[in-house]
Design a protein around this motif. Structure first.
Motif, PDB file in Angstrom:
ATOM      1  N   GLU A  17       0.828  -1.210   0.000  1.00  0.00           N
ATOM      2  CA  GLU A  17       0.000   0.000   0.000  1.00  0.00           C
ATOM      3  C   GLU A  17       0.861   1.258   0.000  1.00  0.00           C
ATOM      4  OE1 GLU A  17      -2.546  -0.640   3.356  1.00  0.00           O
ATOM      5  OE2 GLU A  17      -3.898  -1.951   2.227  1.00  0.00           O
ATOM      6  N   ARG A  18       1.938   1.255   0.765  1.00  0.00           N
ATOM      7  CA  ARG A  18       2.855   2.406   0.812  1.00  0.00           C
ATOM      8  C   ARG A  18       3.538   2.589  -0.539  1.00  0.00           C
ATOM      9  NH1 ARG A  18       4.131   7.254   2.330  1.00  0.00           N
ATOM     10  NH2 ARG A  18       6.279   7.570   2.892  1.00  0.00           N
ATOM     11  N   HIS A  20       2.394   1.697  -3.446  1.00  0.00           N
ATOM     12  CA  HIS A  20       1.360   2.181  -4.363  1.00  0.00           C
ATOM     13  C   HIS A  20       1.154   3.680  -4.179  1.00  0.00           C
ATOM     14  CE1 HIS A  20      -2.770   2.966  -5.749  1.00  0.00           C
ATOM     15  NE2 HIS A  20      -2.441   2.104  -6.699  1.00  0.00           N
ATOM     16  N   GLN A  21       1.114   4.135  -2.943  1.00  0.00           N
ATOM     17  CA  GLN A  21       0.916   5.552  -2.654  1.00  0.00           C
ATOM     18  C   GLN A  21       2.081   6.391  -3.173  1.00  0.00           C
ATOM     19  OE1 GLN A  21       2.589   7.521   0.101  1.00  0.00           O
ATOM     20  NE2 GLN A  21       1.504   9.274  -0.727  1.00  0.00           N
ATOM     21  N   THR A  24       2.073   6.333  -7.122  1.00  0.00           N
ATOM     22  CA  THR A  24       0.949   7.134  -7.607  1.00  0.00           C
ATOM     23  C   THR A  24       1.209   8.619  -7.423  1.00  0.00           C
ATOM     24  OG1 THR A  24      -0.605   5.346  -7.156  1.00  0.00           O
ATOM     25  CG2 THR A  24      -1.531   7.560  -7.346  1.00  0.00           C
ATOM     26  N   SER A  25       1.749   8.981  -6.278  1.00  0.00           N
ATOM     27  CA  SER A  25       2.035  10.387  -6.000  1.00  0.00           C
ATOM     28  C   SER A  25       3.046  10.964  -6.991  1.00  0.00           C
ATOM     29  CB  SER A  25       2.555  10.527  -4.571  1.00  0.00           C
ATOM     30  OG  SER A  25       2.919  11.851  -4.304  1.00  0.00           O
ATOM     31  N   TYR A  70      10.917  10.559  -4.240  1.00  0.00           N
ATOM     32  CA  TYR A  70       9.712  10.854  -3.466  1.00  0.00           C
ATOM     33  C   TYR A  70      10.034  11.871  -2.367  1.00  0.00           C
ATOM     34  CZ  TYR A  70       5.619  10.265  -0.529  1.00  0.00           C
ATOM     35  OH  TYR A  70       4.505  10.501   0.221  1.00  0.00           O
ATOM     36  N   ARG A  74       7.999  15.225  -2.660  1.00  0.00           N
ATOM     37  CA  ARG A  74       6.726  15.004  -1.961  1.00  0.00           C
ATOM     38  C   ARG A  74       6.072  16.280  -1.471  1.00  0.00           C
ATOM     39  NH1 ARG A  74       6.943  12.979   3.950  1.00  0.00           N
ATOM     40  NH2 ARG A  74       8.809  14.017   4.678  1.00  0.00           N
ATOM     41  N   ALA A  79       2.231  15.404  -1.497  1.00  0.00           N
ATOM     42  CA  ALA A  79       2.100  14.031  -0.939  1.00  0.00           C
ATOM     43  C   ALA A  79       2.233  14.057   0.569  1.00  0.00           C
ATOM     44  CB  ALA A  79       3.173  13.138  -1.534  1.00  0.00           C
TER      45      ALA A  79
END
Length: 79
Positions: A17-18, A20-21, A24-25, A70, A74, A79
């Protein structure tokens, strides 16, 4: 067996999940503002467009480089 007990186990779901985040960001940020991409992406942007170029750029990254990007973008990308 591997799918159930390793790739999709409860222990790795938070990491997936992390990831993916993060991906995506970065993708959304760079598609929205492709001027943030390195200069060597310019010709691909003109030929293939931002969505394809950004996807290819991310696909070629190592995990440590992705995480560094990131951290770099971010705040700029929300993000």
């Amino acid at each position: 067996y591997l799918s159930t007990h390793l790739y999709e186990s409860d222990a790795v779901i938070p990491e997936h999940e992390r990831a993916h985040q993060i991906i995506t960001s970065l993708y959304e940020c760079w598609v929205r503002d492709s001027s943030l991409l390195p200069a060597n992406c310019t010709s691909a942007l003109a030929l293939d467009g931002a969505p394809r170029t950004v996807a290819d750029y991310i696909a070629g990254m190592t995990d440590p480089f992705l995480l560094a990007q990131y951290e770099k973008y971010r705040m700029l990308c929300g993000a």
